[in-house]
Design a protein around this motif. Sequence first.
Motif, PDB file in Angstrom:
ATOM      1  N   VAL A 172     -10.350  16.884 -13.148  1.00 31.73           N
ATOM      2  CA  VAL A 172     -11.501  16.129 -12.870  1.00 31.73           C
ATOM      3  C   VAL A 172     -12.269  16.769 -11.438  1.00 31.73           C
ATOM      4  N   PRO A 173     -13.588  17.072 -11.584  1.00 27.49           N
ATOM      5  CA  PRO A 173     -14.234  17.797 -10.393  1.00 27.49           C
ATOM      6  C   PRO A 173     -14.103  16.837  -9.160  1.00 27.49           C
ATOM      7  N   GLU A 174     -13.679  17.598  -8.103  1.00 31.12           N
ATOM      8  CA  GLU A 174     -13.439  16.632  -6.996  1.00 31.12           C
ATOM      9  C   GLU A 174     -14.637  15.819  -6.420  1.00 31.12           C
ATOM     10  N   SER A 175     -15.829  16.130  -6.829  1.00 27.77           N
ATOM     11  CA  SER A 175     -16.919  15.179  -6.403  1.00 27.77           C
ATOM     12  C   SER A 175     -16.877  13.952  -7.084  1.00 27.77           C
ATOM     13  N   SER A 176     -16.227  14.067  -8.281  1.00 27.15           N
ATOM     14  CA  SER A 176     -16.245  12.918  -9.153  1.00 27.15           C
ATOM     15  C   SER A 176     -14.897  11.894  -8.797  1.00 27.15           C
ATOM     16  N   VAL A 177     -14.092  12.324  -7.982  1.00 26.95           N
ATOM     17  CA  VAL A 177     -13.052  11.503  -7.635  1.00 26.95           C
ATOM     18  C   VAL A 177     -13.486  10.261  -6.739  1.00 26.95           C
ATOM     19  N   LEU A 178     -12.815   9.256  -7.175  1.00 26.98           N
ATOM     20  CA  LEU A 178     -12.892   7.900  -6.359  1.00 26.98           C
ATOM     21  C   LEU A 178     -11.975   7.968  -5.258  1.00 26.98           C
ATOM     22  N   SER A 179     -12.432   8.250  -3.994  1.00 29.46           N
ATOM     23  CA  SER A 179     -11.720   8.315  -2.841  1.00 29.46           C
ATOM     24  C   SER A 179     -10.851   6.954  -2.487  1.00 29.46           C
ATOM     25  N   LEU A 180      -9.894   7.042  -2.246  1.00 29.74           N
ATOM     26  CA  LEU A 180      -9.192   5.796  -1.619  1.00 29.74           C
ATOM     27  C   LEU A 180      -8.901   5.813  -0.180  1.00 29.74           C
ATOM     28  N   THR A 181      -8.364   7.192  -0.006  1.00 25.08           N
ATOM     29  CA  THR A 181      -8.291   7.655   1.546  1.00 25.08           C
ATOM     30  C   THR A 181      -8.715   9.115   1.466  1.00 25.08           C
ATOM     31  N   ASP A 182      -8.555   9.691   2.626  1.00 25.45           N
ATOM     32  CA  ASP A 182      -8.972  10.997   3.070  1.00 25.45           C
ATOM     33  C   ASP A 182      -8.169  12.019   1.901  1.00 25.45           C
ATOM     34  N   THR A 183      -6.975  11.574   1.506  1.00 26.36           N
ATOM     35  CA  THR A 183      -6.108  12.488   0.746  1.00 26.36           C
ATOM     36  C   THR A 183      -5.604  12.025  -0.603  1.00 26.36           C
ATOM     37  N   ILE A 184      -6.308  10.962  -1.092  1.00 31.52           N
ATOM     38  CA  ILE A 184      -5.789  10.518  -2.187  1.00 31.52           C
ATOM     39  C   ILE A 184      -7.016   9.643  -2.852  1.00 31.52           C
ATOM     40  N   GLY A 185      -7.081   9.854  -4.195  1.00 32.21           N
ATOM     41  CA  GLY A 185      -8.124   9.216  -5.144  1.00 32.21           C
ATOM     42  C   GLY A 185      -7.818   8.697  -6.383  1.00 32.21           C
ATOM     43  N   PHE A 186      -8.787   8.024  -7.083  1.00 30.32           N
ATOM     44  CA  PHE A 186      -8.588   7.655  -8.490  1.00 30.32           C
ATOM     45  C   PHE A 186      -9.451   8.588  -9.380  1.00 30.32           C
ATOM     46  N   HIS A 187      -9.175   8.511 -10.574  1.00 32.64           N
ATOM     47  CA  HIS A 187      -9.824   8.941 -11.576  1.00 32.64           C
ATOM     48  C   HIS A 187     -11.234   8.371 -11.693  1.00 32.64           C
TER      49      HIS A 187
END
Length: 519
Positions: free
Chosen positions: A77-92
Amino acid sequence: MRRRQFIQSSSFLSLPIMVGGFKVSALAHNKLFSFMNGDSDRVLVLIQLNGGNDGLNSVIPLDQYDNLAQVRSNILVPESSVLSLTDTIGFHPNMGGLKTVFDEGKLNIIQGVAYPDQNRSHFRSTDIWTSGSAANEFLTTGWLGRYFDQSHPSYPEGYPNGECPDPFAITLGSTVSETCQGLSSNFSLALANTDNLSELASGGEGELPDGCYGDELAFVRESIKQTNAYSETILGALDQGNSLSTKYDDTNDLASRLQVVARMISGGLQTRVYVVSLGGFDTHANQVVDGEPTVGEHAVLLQSLSDAICAFQDDLQLLGLEERVIGMTFSEFGRRIRSNNSLGTDHGTAAPLMVFGSCVNPAILGDNPEISPDVGTQEGLPMQYDFRSVYGSILMDWFEVEENAVKTLLFDEFQYIPIIRDCTMTTSTEELESLGDLQFQVFPNPMRSYTTIEFESAGGWAKISLFDAIGNRLMVVSEQRFSVGTHRINMEGHNLPAGSYYLRIQTDHQQKTKRLVKL
């Protein structure tokens, strides 16, 4: 013939009972609710993700993104599309519903959940997860079924009764869940439809023949009577129950099943375990659409899962039930780190596991996996937490099972994990913060003939194990009690083939996994 074999082969099992569109399998009764039909009214909802979910496409380690781009560029998934949860982890990006649950402080994510000596067969690994066994152990009971055998040793004889009038567990599907299999009977009733209810034929009331066949036929008849009695209580709960959330999508089958669960709980059913499933996660090919990694089969599945949990949690809140219910996802294994040439991923090792509800610690437990750009084609994510420790921690904190009993039911090396919090607290960081971060270093790394393991001990037991890249435990480097302070242990590695390995250290309450390369 053993009773369980007789039950599994009996033609009576094909006779349907319909409850609200779900078929109730005869003899699918639960022992599971022994401890819960008593003083506690807490409910556990298990969501089984069949096929092996790709954790790296679900819970994305943003601090490893550049290396991920080198090993799974065709599906990432493009990094810009990731749903950020924290600075280091995100959701699809399709997991917006679960992000809402996370933002509300009602989601716990446990990184790297697996077991030693990972089996990559769907059937065997599912057996391991549902039984709560070791990889080399073959159990015929489920992890919940064993607990209820302890509490209700006479089940199914004499059930339902005044103290336990309702099913102990319900599986919303065509077959009962093996998590609920006891020594003599399954504690889960299977509902395959919820549109209507019809009574199962009793199989006759005539005189029974002598011998084993007569004994088993009597057992079948009694089980059918029990099934019919349970069906009445289920229908009553469905009639009395309600669903208030407007977030449910009628085209989302998982959401519809969870909505039925909410109706049964709100209708007063005393059932304490519900099992639902979502299939299709065996994404060897076409996990994404070529050139469009945010869409495809896996994206659809993650949308269904995320939206369903979000709607269910919203419903529980509106119904005033959210402090009574927690849910947990699980899958038989994760996928490999490196994608294949078919726009998919193959069977792997560990993956994230999620526990949701207003009474969970709103935290991400464990570290982001370390991704190397030279990862092999067979390599999976390393284990950080043993799945049996997740089960045991839920049994302890949600169902008030003593730790010694948990070790007997699951395994001696059970490690307590603070997944559940006191619902009366508005925050729950103290217990997590008190654990601190386990300091663990490996050098030299890469190694040639030896390496040194250095760690800080707070005093107590610790076990250090070496795993290969596919999850097999190769050796126990050290297992002993350590004094408070810094400790160094040398590990010989001259006989190890060149490649990637993982060192895992476990103490009574903490663990850490680090990647090790042998030149």
